[in-house]
Design a protein around this motif. Sequence first.
Motif, PDB file in Angstrom:
ATOM      1  N   ALA A  36       0.839  -1.197   0.000  1.00  0.00           N
ATOM      2  CA  ALA A  36       0.000   0.000   0.000  1.00  0.00           C
ATOM      3  C   ALA A  36       0.872   1.245   0.000  1.00  0.00           C
ATOM      4  O   ALA A  36       0.556   2.239  -0.665  1.00  0.00           O
ATOM      5  CB  ALA A  36      -0.912   0.003   1.222  1.00  0.00           C
ATOM      6  N   ALA A  37       1.985   1.193   0.742  1.00  0.00           N
ATOM      7  CA  ALA A  37       2.860   2.360   0.857  1.00  0.00           C
ATOM      8  C   ALA A  37       4.213   1.924   1.397  1.00  0.00           C
ATOM      9  O   ALA A  37       4.357   0.858   1.997  1.00  0.00           O
ATOM     10  CB  ALA A  37       2.244   3.410   1.778  1.00  0.00           C
ATOM     11  N   ASP A 115      -1.409   2.401   6.097  1.00  0.00           N
ATOM     12  CA  ASP A 115      -0.516   3.471   5.678  1.00  0.00           C
ATOM     13  C   ASP A 115       0.245   4.069   6.853  1.00  0.00           C
ATOM     14  O   ASP A 115       1.405   4.486   6.712  1.00  0.00           O
ATOM     15  CB  ASP A 115      -1.272   4.558   4.904  1.00  0.00           C
ATOM     16  CG  ASP A 115      -2.399   5.199   5.697  1.00  0.00           C
ATOM     17  OD1 ASP A 115      -2.750   4.677   6.771  1.00  0.00           O
ATOM     18  OD2 ASP A 115      -2.934   6.224   5.236  1.00  0.00           O
ATOM     19  N   ARG A 298       2.595  12.878   1.661  1.00  0.00           N
ATOM     20  CA  ARG A 298       2.363  11.677   0.859  1.00  0.00           C
ATOM     21  C   ARG A 298       2.795  11.978  -0.574  1.00  0.00           C
ATOM     22  O   ARG A 298       2.394  13.004  -1.139  1.00  0.00           O
ATOM     23  CB  ARG A 298       0.890  11.270   0.855  1.00  0.00           C
ATOM     24  CG  ARG A 298       0.311  10.924   2.224  1.00  0.00           C
ATOM     25  CD  ARG A 298      -1.200  10.745   2.141  1.00  0.00           C
ATOM     26  NE  ARG A 298      -1.800  10.531   3.447  1.00  0.00           N
ATOM     27  CZ  ARG A 298      -2.140   9.349   3.940  1.00  0.00           C
ATOM     28  NH1 ARG A 298      -1.953   8.261   3.185  1.00  0.00           N
ATOM     29  NH2 ARG A 298      -2.675   9.221   5.135  1.00  0.00           N
ATOM     30  N   PRO A 300       3.117  10.062  -4.509  1.00  0.00           N
ATOM     31  CA  PRO A 300       2.935   8.853  -5.314  1.00  0.00           C
ATOM     32  C   PRO A 300       4.300   8.290  -5.718  1.00  0.00           C
ATOM     33  O   PRO A 300       5.305   9.018  -5.757  1.00  0.00           O
ATOM     34  CB  PRO A 300       2.144   9.343  -6.528  1.00  0.00           C
ATOM     35  CG  PRO A 300       2.454  10.798  -6.620  1.00  0.00           C
ATOM     36  CD  PRO A 300       2.665  11.274  -5.207  1.00  0.00           C
ATOM     37  N   THR A 323       3.190   6.376  -1.721  1.00  0.00           N
ATOM     38  CA  THR A 323       2.002   5.545  -1.922  1.00  0.00           C
ATOM     39  C   THR A 323       2.048   4.856  -3.275  1.00  0.00           C
ATOM     40  O   THR A 323       2.593   5.381  -4.253  1.00  0.00           O
ATOM     41  CB  THR A 323       0.725   6.383  -1.825  1.00  0.00           C
ATOM     42  OG1 THR A 323       0.754   7.419  -2.805  1.00  0.00           O
ATOM     43  CG2 THR A 323       0.617   7.026  -0.442  1.00  0.00           C
TER      44      THR A 323
END
Length: 325
Positions: A36-37, A115, A298, A300, A323
């Motif tokens: 997920a991360a 997360d 956060r 990507p 993420t």
Amino acid sequence: MTRAIVINQLGGPEVLQLGERDPGRPGPGQIRVRQAAAGLNFIDVYFRTGLYKSAEMPFVPGKEGAGTVEEAGEGVFSVAVGDRVAYSGANGTYADAIVVEADKVAKLPAGVETDVAAGAMLKGMTAEYLLRRTFEVGPGTTILFHAAAGGVGLIAGQWAKHLGATVIGTAGSAEKCELALAHGYDHVINYNEEDFVARVAEITDGRKCDVVYDSVGRDTFPKSLDCLRRRGLWVTFGQSSGKLPDIDLAILNQKGSLFATRPSLFGYTATREEFEDSANSLFDVIALGAVKILIGQRYPLEKAADAHRDLEARRTTGTTIITMA
């Protein structure tokens, strides 16, 4: 094939290139995790620049993350397909999927979000070993923690306060000082405006600190030593401002028969028992509400280079995650 950040040559953030890599199938004792991360840490920068040596080139950076088990190898009984898990000390977590040793993962309890765990494992378990095992912090202890508004610093401030310590921190701006004060610190010193050695002496009425936790390195040495009382402990566990100079150990005698140590998380979680104890202690204080994990940023996966730029420029606060969705 799955997406991954692949480093083909050492250098600046620009070497973090999005590509594809086959994570492979899990072998005996291994699991494959759909992530997920991943957590962002300064150790990732050290490997990217070559300060720490990677076992191979090219490589995928990243040491912590969390996700869901999608396949288990032979002999894995501690977790099952569909379980949520998190890990620190893994290799290559800047990727959609990763194969990791099952004895180096922790199954997430219901009270810990995926997360949050992705960015809390390495930093939270670092805080755990620093406060509970490198030096046993408790009532009557006075500590100084540099980089108080960073990922480890915000966790450590809350945890040390929970343990009953008087907690002093340093940070580089008024905003970061306020953030640290909201996360357990009794006093936070803006090192860009005040001499932190003089301020520590003032706060403690000249008694100084039992232990100084220093992940900054070059910029805080040797002044960190001047914040310690006689026979105090200097814990240097990082070097975000640059590598420390060669140290003549006689300085420890000159400044009060001081002790010094250079620990790492991996030295404190080498066995399965140690890993589980550290992870479960972290999960316990999170579930209790004594420690709250602030995810400040956060990014990507494809923006991993931007994450590194902001980290090195000290533009981040709290925990940063990369993420995959």
